[in-house]
Design a protein around this motif. Structure first.
Motif, PDB file in Angstrom:
ATOM      1  N   ALA A 217      19.637  58.610  80.395  1.00  0.00           N
ATOM      2  CA  ALA A 217      20.671  57.566  80.330  1.00  0.00           C
ATOM      3  C   ALA A 217      21.805  57.988  79.409  1.00  0.00           C
ATOM      4  N   VAL A 218      22.368  59.156  79.694  1.00  0.00           N
ATOM      5  CA  VAL A 218      23.501  59.678  78.926  1.00  0.00           C
ATOM      6  C   VAL A 218      24.764  59.499  79.762  1.00  0.00           C
ATOM      7  N   LEU A 219      25.820  58.981  79.154  1.00  0.00           N
ATOM      8  CA  LEU A 219      27.035  58.651  79.889  1.00  0.00           C
ATOM      9  C   LEU A 219      27.871  59.903  80.160  1.00  0.00           C
ATOM     10  N   GLY A 220      28.154  60.145  81.429  1.00  0.00           N
ATOM     11  CA  GLY A 220      29.024  61.250  81.803  1.00  0.00           C
ATOM     12  C   GLY A 220      30.462  60.804  81.931  1.00  0.00           C
ATOM     13  N   GLU A 221      30.670  59.568  82.379  1.00  0.00           N
ATOM     14  CA  GLU A 221      32.019  59.014  82.521  1.00  0.00           C
ATOM     15  C   GLU A 221      31.989  57.528  82.244  1.00  0.00           C
ATOM     16  N   VAL A 222      32.989  57.081  81.514  1.00  0.00           N
ATOM     17  CA  VAL A 222      33.175  55.651  81.237  1.00  0.00           C
ATOM     18  C   VAL A 222      34.561  55.312  81.767  1.00  0.00           C
ATOM     19  N   PHE A 223      34.616  54.499  82.808  1.00  0.00           N
ATOM     20  CA  PHE A 223      35.847  54.329  83.565  1.00  0.00           C
ATOM     21  C   PHE A 223      36.864  53.462  82.836  1.00  0.00           C
ATOM     22  N   GLU A 224      38.097  53.964  82.860  1.00  0.00           N
ATOM     23  CA  GLU A 224      39.199  53.293  82.176  1.00  0.00           C
ATOM     24  C   GLU A 224      39.386  51.880  82.710  1.00  0.00           C
ATOM     25  N   GLY A 225      39.501  50.917  81.784  1.00  0.00           N
ATOM     26  CA  GLY A 225      39.761  49.533  82.151  1.00  0.00           C
ATOM     27  C   GLY A 225      38.534  48.721  82.492  1.00  0.00           C
ATOM     28  N   ASP A 226      37.356  49.357  82.629  1.00  0.00           N
ATOM     29  CA  ASP A 226      36.123  48.633  82.947  1.00  0.00           C
ATOM     30  C   ASP A 226      35.455  48.131  81.669  1.00  0.00           C
ATOM     31  N   PRO A 227      34.511  47.184  81.805  1.00  0.00           N
ATOM     32  CA  PRO A 227      33.930  46.537  80.614  1.00  0.00           C
ATOM     33  C   PRO A 227      33.382  47.505  79.564  1.00  0.00           C
ATOM     34  N   ALA A 228      32.707  48.573  80.001  1.00  0.00           N
ATOM     35  CA  ALA A 228      32.110  49.504  79.033  1.00  0.00           C
ATOM     36  C   ALA A 228      33.182  50.197  78.196  1.00  0.00           C
ATOM     37  N   ARG A 229      34.256  50.647  78.836  1.00  0.00           N
ATOM     38  CA  ARG A 229      35.335  51.321  78.115  1.00  0.00           C
ATOM     39  C   ARG A 229      36.040  50.363  77.168  1.00  0.00           C
ATOM     40  N   VAL A 230      36.297  49.151  77.638  1.00  0.00           N
ATOM     41  CA  VAL A 230      36.966  48.153  76.808  1.00  0.00           C
ATOM     42  C   VAL A 230      36.115  47.814  75.582  1.00  0.00           C
ATOM     43  N   ALA A 231      34.786  47.746  75.764  1.00  0.00           N
ATOM     44  CA  ALA A 231      33.888  47.387  74.658  1.00  0.00           C
ATOM     45  C   ALA A 231      33.765  48.508  73.637  1.00  0.00           C
ATOM     46  N   GLY A 232      33.985  49.782  74.080  1.00  0.00           N
ATOM     47  CA  GLY A 232      33.926  50.886  73.132  1.00  0.00           C
ATOM     48  C   GLY A 232      32.946  51.984  73.463  1.00  0.00           C
ATOM     49  N   LEU A 233      32.254  51.916  74.598  1.00  0.00           N
ATOM     50  CA  LEU A 233      31.346  52.995  74.984  1.00  0.00           C
ATOM     51  C   LEU A 233      32.154  54.253  75.297  1.00  0.00           C
ATOM     52  N   ARG A 234      31.543  55.419  75.042  1.00  0.00           N
ATOM     53  CA  ARG A 234      32.232  56.684  75.251  1.00  0.00           C
ATOM     54  C   ARG A 234      31.334  57.695  75.966  1.00  0.00           C
ATOM     55  N   GLU A 235      31.950  58.690  76.578  1.00  0.00           N
ATOM     56  CA  GLU A 235      31.204  59.763  77.217  1.00  0.00           C
ATOM     57  C   GLU A 235      30.291  60.438  76.189  1.00  0.00           C
ATOM     58  N   GLY A 236      29.066  60.734  76.593  1.00  0.00           N
ATOM     59  CA  GLY A 236      28.111  61.380  75.698  1.00  0.00           C
ATOM     60  C   GLY A 236      27.181  60.408  75.000  1.00  0.00           C
ATOM     61  N   ASP A 237      27.500  59.110  75.022  1.00  0.00           N
ATOM     62  CA  ASP A 237      26.598  58.106  74.433  1.00  0.00           C
ATOM     63  C   ASP A 237      25.288  58.074  75.220  1.00  0.00           C
ATOM     64  N   ARG A 238      24.187  57.940  74.499  1.00  0.00           N
ATOM     65  CA  ARG A 238      22.884  57.776  75.152  1.00  0.00           C
ATOM     66  C   ARG A 238      22.451  56.318  75.004  1.00  0.00           C
ATOM     67  N   ILE A 239      22.252  55.633  76.127  1.00  0.00           N
ATOM     68  CA  ILE A 239      21.829  54.228  76.079  1.00  0.00           C
ATOM     69  C   ILE A 239      20.347  54.175  75.746  1.00  0.00           C
ATOM     70  N   VAL A 240      20.017  53.432  74.678  1.00  0.00           N
ATOM     71  CA  VAL A 240      18.611  53.336  74.255  1.00  0.00           C
ATOM     72  C   VAL A 240      18.025  51.943  74.502  1.00  0.00           C
ATOM     73  N   ALA A 241      18.910  50.931  74.638  1.00  0.00           N
ATOM     74  CA  ALA A 241      18.404  49.577  74.909  1.00  0.00           C
ATOM     75  C   ALA A 241      19.533  48.710  75.446  1.00  0.00           C
ATOM     76  N   ILE A 242      19.168  47.751  76.302  1.00  0.00           N
ATOM     77  CA  ILE A 242      20.111  46.744  76.792  1.00  0.00           C
ATOM     78  C   ILE A 242      19.443  45.391  76.640  1.00  0.00           C
ATOM     79  N   ASN A 243      20.099  44.491  75.916  1.00  0.00           N
ATOM     80  CA  ASN A 243      19.527  43.165  75.609  1.00  0.00           C
ATOM     81  C   ASN A 243      18.132  43.281  74.997  1.00  0.00           C
ATOM     82  N   GLY A 244      17.938  44.322  74.195  1.00  0.00           N
ATOM     83  CA  GLY A 244      16.661  44.514  73.518  1.00  0.00           C
ATOM     84  C   GLY A 244      15.601  45.204  74.356  1.00  0.00           C
ATOM     85  N   THR A 245      15.865  45.426  75.653  1.00  0.00           N
ATOM     86  CA  THR A 245      14.903  46.107  76.527  1.00  0.00           C
ATOM     87  C   THR A 245      15.093  47.616  76.408  1.00  0.00           C
ATOM     88  N   PRO A 246      14.044  48.363  76.038  1.00  0.00           N
ATOM     89  CA  PRO A 246      14.183  49.818  75.902  1.00  0.00           C
ATOM     90  C   PRO A 246      14.595  50.454  77.235  1.00  0.00           C
TER      91      PRO A 246
END
Length: 436
Positions: A217-246
């Protein structure tokens, strides 16, 4: 600027190849060629060699070969006598069909020549292809799910042949001449034999039946103008949990986001030595899925092919691209695919520029794909296009005389209107994508 440059070069190559097909067969057939033009509109360059004038014109979105006696009552030419054996109209119907068909057929042949070069230079291939074939995800309600495959299964053999990598597994599965393929998996140290049904009409790789490799779950692209980019996610980030779910793999990401039902989600990521949390509101796609605008990192390696393997791989890829293009056109005509998918010169220029920045192999692959599309498009039975002229000649062949001139002119006007509407739609789609 460079994007536009490479886009125009790509279009120029395809137009040149297409018109060269018409030109070469016309010359071989003894037809006098008056003009060979790349582009339309005001001329930028022109020169004459022998009996043919060669032109490069301002608008690079087309070209033409003008032949002696190509049209009756042409105001630019003296009347053609019936015994003029160098006039296009005086040639036999099969000769005229060969000249007209040569353009699109040359476009269809071009990929057989250039794709082997791409494979010789080296193709960026997904890194998982050389990894151990351990199942990372089984699509729900897929043939693999129905057959009992589970995440973590190690593909040991297919049809009795041992496989050590995903590339081998896909190759053996594709070559199995059966509708149901025997697969042995190693699960917790124990071997199990499973029967896996191929899906009719699909490409015969393991993904088509619902078996996917491990994908972090490593981000290769975070699309411009979409929720993830607006919130601050960046390429190379590894997602470890969403809403507390591993999150253990990429395949968990969509499942957890969709389970939230469109509500706000908190995404926890590992960025270098930091653990960061970001909150965002997913957007719903036209298919009803909730998305935040991310794609996984696709690790690749450069694979070089020996000459004979490059020729074989290039031919196989050409056939695959032809099948995909044919399927797309059939689905489009049947109304199963939205006309929003139709692209025009702006999209071609953008994609060609992006391919050129990636490397020569990507450029050749895009050139081959576009050449096939141009070949198929020109073979459509639409007046004005080469396919429409072939229909006229077929009618002449069946009934022993050409379609009346008035009927041909009416059909050509209809075809031109249809082509203009199609071009207008393509440009509209291009600018809609560009400004959005």
């Amino acid at each position: 600027m460079m994007t536009a440059f490479w886009g125009i070069i790509t279009l120029g190559i395809l137009i040149f190849v297409h018109e060269l097909g018409h030109f070469a067969v016309a010359k071989w057939s003894g037809v006098k060629v008056l003009r060979f033009s790349l582009g339309f509109g005001p001329r930028l360059l022109s020169w004459k060699k022998g009996e043919t004038e060669y032109l490069v014109c301002l608008l690079p979105f087309g070209g033409y070969v003008q032949m002696h006696g190509e049209r009756k009552n042409n105001p630019d030419e003296a009347p053609v006598s019936s015994d003029d054996d160098r006039a296009f109209t005086n040639k036999g119907v099969f000769t005229r069909m060969a000249i007209v068909a040569a353009g699109p057929l040359t476009n269809l042949l071009l990929p057989f020549l250039i794709l082997p070069v791409a494979y010789l230079v080296g193709i960026h291939t997904p890194a998982y292809q050389i990894a151990t074939p351990q199942v990372g995800h089984v699509a729900t309600q897929s043939p693999a799910d129905d057959s009992g495959f589970r995440e973590g299964d190690l593909l040991a053999s297919i049809e009795g042949r041992r496989v050590a990598t995903w590339e081998e597994a896909n190759s053996v599965f594709a070559m199995a001449a059966k509708e149901e393929v025997s697969v042995t998996v190693s699960r917790q140290g124990q071997n199990q034999d499973l029967q896996l049904a191929k899906v009719a009409g699909e490409s015969y790789d393991l993904r088509s039946v619902g078996i996917f490799p491990e994908q972090a779950a490593v981000l290769g692209e975070v699309f411009e103008g979409d929720p993830a980019r607006v919130a601050g996610l960046r390429e190379g980030d590894r997602i470890v949990a969403i809403n507390g779910t591993p999150i253990n793999s990429w395949y968990d990401v969509g499942t957890v986001i969709n389970a939230a039902g469109g509500a706000e989600v908190t995404v926890e990521v590992q960025r270098a030595e930091e653990r960061l949390r970001f909150t965002m509101l997913p957007e719903q796609s036209s298919q009803g899925r909730f998305l935040i605008g991310i794609s996984p990192l696709q690790e690749t390696y450069l694979k070089h092919f020996p000459p004979l393997e490059a020729v074989k791989a290039g031919a196989q890829k050409t056939v695959e691209l032809m099948r995909l293009t044919g399927d797309f056109l059939r689905q489009l005509v049947a109304g199963n695919i939205s006309t929003d998918n139709i692209g025009g010169p702006v999209m071609i220029v953008q994609t060609a520029g992006a391919a050129a920045e990636t490397g020569i192999a990507a450029t050749l692959l895009f050139l081959a794909f576009l050449s096939i599309q141009l070949g198929f498009l020109n073979l459509l039975p639409v007046p004005v296009l080469d396919g429409g002229h072939l229909v006229f000649f077929l009618i002449e062949l069946i009934f022993g005389r050409p379609l009346p001139q008035a009927a041909q002119e009416t059909a050509l006007k209809f075809g031109l209107l249809l082509l203009l509407l199609l071009m207008g739609l393509a440009l509209f789609n291009d600018f809609s994508r560009f400004f959005s």
